[in-house]
Design an enzyme around this catalytic site. Sequence first.
Site, PDB file in Angstrom:
ATOM      1  N   GLY A  73       1.281   5.614   5.806  1.00 16.40           N
ATOM      2  CA  GLY A  73      -0.136   5.569   5.460  1.00 16.40           C
ATOM      3  C   GLY A  73      -0.310   6.331   4.168  1.00 16.40           C
ATOM      4  O   GLY A  73       0.491   6.182   3.248  1.00 16.40           O
TER       5      GLY A  73
ATOM      6  N   CYS B  45       7.881   7.072   6.261  1.00  8.13           N
ATOM      7  CA  CYS B  45       7.194   7.025   4.963  1.00  8.13           C
ATOM      8  C   CYS B  45       6.223   8.201   4.796  1.00  8.13           C
ATOM      9  O   CYS B  45       6.664   9.325   4.595  1.00  8.13           O
ATOM     10  CB  CYS B  45       6.530   5.660   4.796  1.00  8.13           C
TER      11      CYS B  45
ATOM     12  N   HIS C  54       9.886   1.382   6.632  1.00  8.77           N
ATOM     13  CA  HIS C  54       8.972   1.096   7.748  1.00  8.77           C
ATOM     14  C   HIS C  54       9.613   0.149   8.761  1.00  8.77           C
ATOM     15  O   HIS C  54       9.325  -1.063   8.726  1.00  8.77           O
ATOM     16  CB  HIS C  54       7.731   0.377   7.203  1.00  8.77           C
TER      17      HIS C  54
ATOM     18  N   GLU D  19       8.741  -0.437  11.607  1.00  8.77           N
ATOM     19  CA  GLU D  19       7.688  -1.056  12.441  1.00  8.77           C
ATOM     20  C   GLU D  19       7.157  -2.353  11.832  1.00  8.77           C
ATOM     21  O   GLU D  19       6.445  -3.098  12.479  1.00  8.77           O
ATOM     22  CB  GLU D  19       6.545  -0.056  12.697  1.00  8.77           C
TER      23      GLU D  19
HETATM   24  N1  GLN Z   1       2.642   6.637  -0.942  1.00  7.25           N
HETATM   25  C1  GLN Z   1       2.213   7.141   0.332  1.00  7.25           C
HETATM   26  C2  GLN Z   1       2.015   8.664   0.269  1.00  7.25           C
HETATM   27  O1  GLN Z   1       2.395   9.268  -0.665  1.00  7.25           O
HETATM   28  C3  GLN Z   1       3.199   6.785   1.414  1.00  7.25           C
HETATM   29  C4  GLN Z   1       3.276   5.295   1.533  1.00  7.25           C
HETATM   30  C5  GLN Z   1       3.503   4.772   2.917  1.00  7.25           C
HETATM   31  O2  GLN Z   1       3.451   5.482   3.918  1.00  7.25           O
HETATM   32  N2  GLN Z   1       3.720   3.482   2.979  1.00  7.25           N
HETATM   33  O3  GLN Z   1       1.475   9.221   1.162  1.00  7.25           O
END
Ligand code: GLN
Length: 198
Positions: A48, A80, A172, A174
Amino acid sequence: MIKIGVLSLQGGVAEHLKLLEEIPGVTPLAVKKKEEFEGLDGLILPGGESTTIGKLLNIFELKEIIIKKANSGFPIWGTCAGMILLAKDIEEQEDSHLNLMDITVKRNAYGNQLDSFKTTEVIPKISDKKVPLTFIRAPFITNVGSEVETLLQLEGKIVAAEQDNLLVTSFHPELDQDLTVHQYFITKASKQNLELAN
Ligand code: GLN
């Protein structure tokens, strides 16, 4: 039954829950209140926006319970943004979030050119089969402490790692129809909970 919570403040919560539902013996739960952490066998911090999730962790007063649980051996997997939340250091940022795992991460590390991409790789500790890897504005790890085991490097960049009960992936799992990494986390959580109980 093994109960796996998915932190549901922001980000790819539904995708993790959906995949977990496909694994026999697993009860997935969306969690965002302190009380909901009781009885969990493991926790997933989804992808996220890490700054947003970090702020919400403060607003929902969840940092303390997650840190306490992590320090007692509770299994946590950050995908992520979840990886960024667990990291002790974030490049070009003064503050970190949960400050639990001895890694330095670089946010949006693939830049605008290669914002999002897909590939497949074998992650030897996880499976001998290639697994699909989907990266979306992903971080990678630029430095690891001595307690950290690197699980996968892609073109020299660390994109999966483990430190005892903590697992992180830049990608990811998921978002792909492949249960391998989720299955690995469930097995890890089951083993660690057995150890904790003994
Ligand atoms: N770019 C997001 C961040 O820095 C992470 C991206 C993701 O979770 N898909 O929080």
